[in-house]
Design a protein around this motif. Sequence first.
Motif, mmCIF file in Angstrom:
data_model
loop_
_atom_site.group_PDB
_atom_site.id
_atom_site.type_symbol
_atom_site.label_atom_id
_atom_site.label_comp_id
_atom_site.label_asym_id
_atom_site.label_seq_id
_atom_site.Cartn_x
_atom_site.Cartn_y
_atom_site.Cartn_z
ATOM 1 N N GLY A 15 0.826 -1.189 0.000
ATOM 2 C CA GLY A 15 0.000 0.000 0.000
ATOM 3 C C GLY A 15 0.863 1.241 0.000
ATOM 4 N N TYR A 17 1.129 4.639 1.783
ATOM 5 C CA TYR A 17 0.668 5.240 3.028
ATOM 6 C C TYR A 17 1.174 6.666 3.131
ATOM 7 C CZ TYR A 17 -0.718 0.623 4.638
ATOM 8 O OH TYR A 17 -1.326 -0.609 4.757
ATOM 9 N N SER A 33 0.356 6.241 10.153
ATOM 10 C CA SER A 33 0.272 6.095 8.702
ATOM 11 C C SER A 33 -1.170 5.870 8.292
ATOM 12 C CB SER A 33 1.117 4.912 8.235
ATOM 13 O OG SER A 33 2.473 5.155 8.469
ATOM 14 N N TYR A 34 -1.556 6.526 7.216
ATOM 15 C CA TYR A 34 -2.904 6.399 6.669
ATOM 16 C C TYR A 34 -2.798 5.800 5.269
ATOM 17 C CZ TYR A 34 -4.026 9.710 10.355
ATOM 18 O OH TYR A 34 -4.162 10.330 11.578
ATOM 19 N N LEU A 35 -3.575 4.755 5.002
ATOM 20 C CA LEU A 35 -3.576 4.151 3.670
ATOM 21 C C LEU A 35 -4.130 5.172 2.686
ATOM 22 C CD1 LEU A 35 -3.145 1.658 1.865
ATOM 23 C CD2 LEU A 35 -5.516 1.038 2.351
ATOM 24 N N PRO A 39 -4.743 -1.709 -2.024
ATOM 25 C CA PRO A 39 -3.484 -2.440 -2.092
ATOM 26 C C PRO A 39 -3.095 -2.809 -3.524
ATOM 27 C CG PRO A 39 -5.218 -3.944 -1.418
ATOM 28 C CD PRO A 39 -5.837 -2.571 -1.535
ATOM 29 N N TYR A 68 0.927 -3.959 2.972
ATOM 30 C CA TYR A 68 -0.473 -3.617 3.231
ATOM 31 C C TYR A 68 -0.965 -4.346 4.463
ATOM 32 C CZ TYR A 68 -5.537 -3.472 2.603
ATOM 33 O OH TYR A 68 -6.874 -3.301 2.792
#
Length: 70
Positions: A15, A17, A33-35, A39, A68
């Motif tokens: 992913g 991030y 961390s933010y996606l 994925p 991910y």
Amino acid sequence: MLRKVIDSDQNTLYGVYYTVYGSLAGDDQLVRSYLWAGPYDDMKAAINKAQELRHSHQEDVSFIVKKYVE
């Protein structure tokens, strides 16, 4: 510079991030961390997306590629 996680498992998903540090992370956390995208099953696709995001967000180096996590 983009950072990436190298894993030899072929079923690994990656992913992109967005990572914030310090007081921006909130809740007494130093890093969060933010996606942002993914994925991806191909690391190169994830790296390309991270580079695209970096360029479109004024060279923000907070976009990283890592494994991910659901």
